[in-house]
Design a protein around this motif. Structure first.
Motif, PDB file in Angstrom:
ATOM      1  N   CYS A   1       0.696  -1.206   0.055  1.00 23.06           N
ATOM      2  CA  CYS A   1      -0.012  -0.020  -0.041  1.00 23.06           C
ATOM      3  C   CYS A   1       0.827   1.305   0.099  1.00 23.06           C
ATOM      4  O   CYS A   1       0.344   2.430  -0.335  1.00 23.06           O
ATOM      5  CB  CYS A   1      -0.956  -0.094   1.244  1.00 23.06           C
TER       6      CYS A   1
ATOM      7  N   PRO B   1      -3.599  -0.856  -3.168  1.00 22.28           N
ATOM      8  CA  PRO B   1      -4.542  -0.847  -1.995  1.00 22.28           C
ATOM      9  C   PRO B   1      -4.845  -2.249  -1.443  1.00 22.28           C
ATOM     10  O   PRO B   1      -5.534  -2.791  -1.033  1.00 22.28           O
ATOM     11  CB  PRO B   1      -5.935  -0.395  -2.648  1.00 22.28           C
ATOM     12  N   GLN B   2      -3.510  -2.718  -0.827  1.00 25.18           N
ATOM     13  CA  GLN B   2      -3.564  -4.164  -0.095  1.00 25.18           C
ATOM     14  C   GLN B   2      -2.418  -3.856   0.831  1.00 25.18           C
ATOM     15  O   GLN B   2      -1.365  -3.568   0.342  1.00 25.18           O
ATOM     16  CB  GLN B   2      -3.320  -5.150  -1.185  1.00 25.18           C
TER      17      GLN B   2
ATOM     18  N   LEU C   1      -0.890   6.528  -2.196  1.00 25.71           N
ATOM     19  CA  LEU C   1      -1.694   5.494  -2.623  1.00 25.71           C
ATOM     20  C   LEU C   1      -2.732   6.525  -3.314  1.00 25.71           C
ATOM     21  O   LEU C   1      -3.527   7.272  -2.521  1.00 25.71           O
ATOM     22  CB  LEU C   1      -2.176   4.802  -1.313  1.00 25.71           C
TER      23      LEU C   1
ATOM     24  N   LYS D   1      -5.206   4.976  -5.401  1.00 24.85           N
ATOM     25  CA  LYS D   1      -6.452   4.145  -5.509  1.00 24.85           C
ATOM     26  C   LYS D   1      -6.687   3.189  -4.302  1.00 24.85           C
ATOM     27  O   LYS D   1      -5.683   3.012  -3.778  1.00 24.85           O
ATOM     28  CB  LYS D   1      -6.030   2.991  -6.804  1.00 24.85           C
ATOM     29  N   HIS D   2      -7.937   2.927  -4.156  1.00 22.90           N
ATOM     30  CA  HIS D   2      -8.501   2.198  -2.985  1.00 22.90           C
ATOM     31  C   HIS D   2      -9.252   1.142  -3.466  1.00 22.90           C
ATOM     32  O   HIS D   2      -9.381   0.679  -4.969  1.00 22.90           O
ATOM     33  CB  HIS D   2      -9.208   2.996  -2.084  1.00 22.90           C
TER      34      HIS D   2
ATOM     35  N   ILE E   1      -8.345   0.115   2.325  1.00 19.37           N
ATOM     36  CA  ILE E   1      -7.096  -0.683   1.857  1.00 19.37           C
ATOM     37  C   ILE E   1      -7.336  -2.066   2.267  1.00 19.37           C
ATOM     38  O   ILE E   1      -7.614  -2.499   3.387  1.00 19.37           O
ATOM     39  CB  ILE E   1      -5.852  -0.153   2.479  1.00 19.37           C
TER      40      ILE E   1
END
Length: 313
Positions: free
Chosen positions: A146, A151-152, A179, A181-182, A234
């Motif tokens: 992340c 988003p991890q 980050l 993007k989610h 996330i």
């Protein structure tokens, strides 16, 4: 520069290097379903499907970079943590056996974040010493996906070992990036999934999850401690046990109901392109493979940094 890939899985590391302009000439993987997925997506790469302990190094074509995401269960906090006392942990020395025979210019390794802490640091010191004894100069990074645009939460140890000191000295791991993007920039809730992914509204599982979903912009899953909820859009770490216990597959609420995320959505959360797909294999194998692979963009950015220090010359 060409790559030899060990413990290739479905080819996450291989894809990252290919996206960075490298060529994968030979790969080894033992899991039959993972091999099917690999062949489906890398039809031009020579894939060996035997136990790595039975690989004859004379059968491996020459290569420049040895890449390996070697088995992590024996070092993981979620595994039994037996390390080199575990048969799977001992497979690290097969990497060294092949390195001794082929003498690659660079070795790239990926494993769990706990690798550096396992057995009070003794495991990582052993890996470091094995590489150093072979005249490799070592850089390593512990990175959460992340912090690199995905988003991890997936924290992994990345090791890059160079034969050439100057290249090692010039090499830098990629810098962290914000980050942008989610979860639901990756998963489209407006598209209905197959009916089989939706929870039965009359089931106890549905009732518990429906009560737990207080924020539809998060992702959820059943765990040993109840229902787990993500934070800040996330995803929590995708695990290989999704393939063993179906109730561990993450769950979302979309425009049509409450459902598990699909294997393709798992791949998307690992940074795989839409063109990467599964062949006709069991669903449980798809989920297991998703949890066992790497976050492709993180490895891709590391591979790009390799090129920038002149490795490609």
């Amino acid at each position: 520069m060409v790559i030899c890939s060990l413990f290739a899985g479905i080819g996450g590391i291989d894809l990252a290097f290919k996206q960075s302009g490298f060529e994968v000439v030979w790969a080894n993987e033992f899991d039959k379903d993972a091999c099917k997925t690999y062949r489906h997506n890398f039809p031009d790469t020579l894939l060996s499907e035997c136990d790595i302990r039975k690989v004859n190094t004379d059968d491996i074509p020459d290569f420049d970079i040895l890449a390996a995401g070697f088995p992590c269960q024996s070092f993981s906090v979620c595994g039994n943590k037996k390390g080199f006392a575990d048969e799977r942990g001992n497979l690290f020395f097969e990497i060294m056996r092949i390195a001794d025979a082929k003498k690659p210019k660079i070795i790239f390794l990926e494993n769990v974040a706990n690798l550096t802490e396992h057995d009070n640091g003794k495991t990582f010191n052993r890996i470091h010493n094995e590489l150093s004894d072979r005249d490799y100069y070592i850089r390593y990074l512990i990175a959460d996906a992340c912090n690199y645009g995905i988003p991890q939460h997936r924290t992994r140890t990345y090791i890059v070992a160079f034969k050439d000191f100057d290249m090692c000295n010039k090499f830098q791991f990629p810098k962290e990036q914000p980050l942008k993007k989610h979860i639901f920039d990756i998963i489209d809730r407006s598209v209905k999934a197959d009916d089989s992914f939706y929870l039965n509204e009359n089931s106890v599982q549905y009732q518990k999850m429906n009560a737990a979903i207080t924020d539809e912009n998060q992702i959820y899953r059943f765990s040993d401690y109840g229902i787990q909820k993500s934070k800040d859009g996330i995803s929590f770490t995708l695990k290989a046990n999704m393939g063993t216990w179906y109730n561990r597959v993450p769950i979302i609420k979309d425009n049509f109901g409450i459902r598990t995320i699909t294997p393709q959505e798992c791949l998307a959360l690992q940074g795989f392109p839409k063109s990467f797909d599964f062949p006709d294999i069991p669903m449980k194998s798809m989920y297991k493979q998703c949890g066992n692979t790497v976050v492709v963009p993180v490895v891709k950015n590391i591979a790009k940094q390799m090129r920038e220090v002149g490795i490609y010359k």
